[in-house]
Design an enzyme around this catalytic site. Structure first.
Site, PDB file in Angstrom:
ATOM      1  N   HIS A 265       0.851  -1.180   0.000  1.00  0.00           N
ATOM      2  CA  HIS A 265       0.000   0.000   0.000  1.00  0.00           C
ATOM      3  C   HIS A 265       0.887   1.230   0.000  1.00  0.00           C
ATOM      4  O   HIS A 265       1.930   1.242   0.642  1.00  0.00           O
ATOM      5  CB  HIS A 265      -0.907   0.019   1.244  1.00  0.00           C
ATOM      6  CG  HIS A 265      -2.058   0.947   1.104  1.00  0.00           C
ATOM      7  ND1 HIS A 265      -1.962   2.282   1.380  1.00  0.00           N
ATOM      8  CD2 HIS A 265      -3.332   0.722   0.688  1.00  0.00           C
ATOM      9  CE1 HIS A 265      -3.135   2.847   1.147  1.00  0.00           C
ATOM     10  NE2 HIS A 265      -3.977   1.926   0.714  1.00  0.00           N
ATOM     11  N   ASP A 319      -7.972  -5.091  -0.066  1.00  0.00           N
ATOM     12  CA  ASP A 319      -8.477  -5.924  -1.160  1.00  0.00           C
ATOM     13  C   ASP A 319      -8.270  -7.411  -0.911  1.00  0.00           C
ATOM     14  O   ASP A 319      -8.990  -8.240  -1.467  1.00  0.00           O
ATOM     15  CB  ASP A 319      -7.775  -5.555  -2.471  1.00  0.00           C
ATOM     16  CG  ASP A 319      -8.132  -4.149  -2.891  1.00  0.00           C
ATOM     17  OD1 ASP A 319      -9.331  -3.848  -2.922  1.00  0.00           O
ATOM     18  OD2 ASP A 319      -7.222  -3.356  -3.174  1.00  0.00           O
TER      19      ASP A 319
END
Ligand code: COA
Length: 382
Positions: A265, A319
């Protein structure tokens, strides 16, 4: 040639640029903390509802019981689509990918809204309500259309999560499914100045309209480095196929310097706090629906990744366990990203309203790195 005047701060990817102020979500990527208006995401996932979270993001405080009831009513009154919009959906090609269809349908909503270009705060609030309320209907309607099924109309007596699942599947969801959907919606509702939110703010900063801003945001969310990663995770789990193939698959990808979808991320270098809660939830829903294998494979991928790249700050992101959760809720893989869009819509809209309340055109500069003083050569001499 770089000069201080032409490129004061070249920051590719804008990772070190603060381009807006927001009072909605706070992220501490090093500590793995996400708060909406100061409330920890875990607290909201356990205790709140999507509707209440939307109210919180737009009003910067939790509603009273009466305010929440009134807000739910306001949203529910906008679930249904204008008659022309149902016709429009019937005309869409059944082979289209749902994200292309969603981007087009959200844009088309403006054609049926006489207030589309009314910039007053009151009209913008009504449009924001319409967009949050109608997006689930659009996604479910397109899915039924492409499968050759009759539309199921939204149920204004039910919360968004429940009405959405009923429209999509043509039958009432269980309480656990509704709660699972609601939690996913809460966890994805806002996330600072991510790429799609930035796109929305750039669009509205030109004093365009909310439908245009949401269309920009959806197009931006679609990419595999952003919202498309949840679909990528599920495709990867299907490709791996069984738990014994996890280890060779992950090691081959890492040796090849390929990315494993659902990990890493731009902001979180600690465990993504949304993934913490989703992981627990994914385990439960996968076991309730006979999809344990998906959870077990995911868990094994995580263990290998933690040992190999965890120390570099690469951990599961939102996700990764969303994929198992959505699949267990019965969603087709290509609906995962539209789901993300439906959940993020309040965040995008809230950011647009914040941008408008103190607007400045967002217009960064590019550093020119091409040649100068080049002669124009006539076409027959090139
Ligand atoms: N799998 C394996 N290695 C990864 C990785 C992943 N998913 N994500 C990052 N890395 C590695 C990179 O290869 C790089 O290694 P290096 O230093 O040896 O070159 C390092 O970690 C930094 O990665 P980088 O791509 O520069 O980070 P970024 O901040 O630009 O990118 C993402 C962040 C999200 C784009 C990136 O992690 C990614 O592509 N993840 C997969 C897609 C995804 O899940 N996106 C959803 C985000 S919510």
């Amino acid at each position: 040639m770089t000069t201080a005047a032409s490129a004061p701060n070249l920051d590719k990817g804008l990772a070190n640029t603060i381009a807006a102020e927001s009072q909605m979500s706070f992220i501490d990527g090093q500590a793995g903390i996400l708060e909406y208006v100061g409330i920890h995401i875990d607290d909201l996932a356990r205790n709140s509802s999507f509707e209440e979270t939307v109210y919180l993001l737009w009003n910067l405080r939790l509603p009273t019981r009466d305010e929440l009831a009134a807000f739910r009513k306001e949203l529910a009154a906008e679930y249904d689509l204008p008659a022309g919009m149902w016709e429009f959906i019937r005309g869409l090609p059944k082979s289209a990918k749902p994200m292309h269809a969603l981007r087009t349908m959200v844009s088309a909503l403006a054609l049926f809204d006489p207030e589309a270009d009314d910039p007053s705060p009151e009209a913008n609030h009504r449009k924001a309500v319409r967009l949050v309320a109608k997006t689930p209907t659009l996604i479910a309607a397109y899915d039924r259309h492409r499968k050759g099924k009759d539309f199921v109309k939204p149920d204004a007596s039910k919360p968004i999560a429940e009405s959405f699942l009923a429209m999509l599947n043509g039958q009432a969801p269980t309480e656990a499914m509704t709660r699972g959907m609601d939690i996913c919606l809460i966890l994805h509702a806002d996330h600072g100045l991510n790429a799609s939110t930035f796109a929305a703010r750039v669009t509205i900063s030109t004093l365009s309209d909310l439908y245009s801003a949401m269309t920009s945001a959806i197009g931006t969310l679609k990419g595999p480095l952003h919202g498309g990663a949840n679909e990528g995770v599920m495709v990867m789990l299907k490709e791996i196929g069984s738990i014994d193939k996890v280890e060779p698959f992950v090691r081959a990808k890492l040796a090849d310097k390929s990315k494993i979808m659902g990990f890493g991320h731009r902001v979180y270098k600690a465990y993504d706090p949304r993934a913490t809660y989703l992981k627990t939830f994914a385990k439960q829903i996968a076991s309730d629906t006979g999809n344990q294998k998906l959870y077990e494979m995911s868990y094994k991928i995580e263990q290998i990744m933690e040992a190999e790249v965890g120390p570099k700050g690469i951990h599961p992101n939102v996700d990764f366990y969303s994929a198992t959760t959505y699949f267990s809720l019965g969603l087709d893989i290509d609906l995962f990203t539209p789901m993300f869009a439906m959940a993020r819509m309040p965040g995008w809209l809230g950011h647009c309203l914040e941008q408008l309340s103190d607007n400045k055109l967002i217009r960064p500069r590019a550093e020119y790195v091409g040649p100068h003083n080049v002669d124009y050569v006539a076409i027959d001499k090139r």
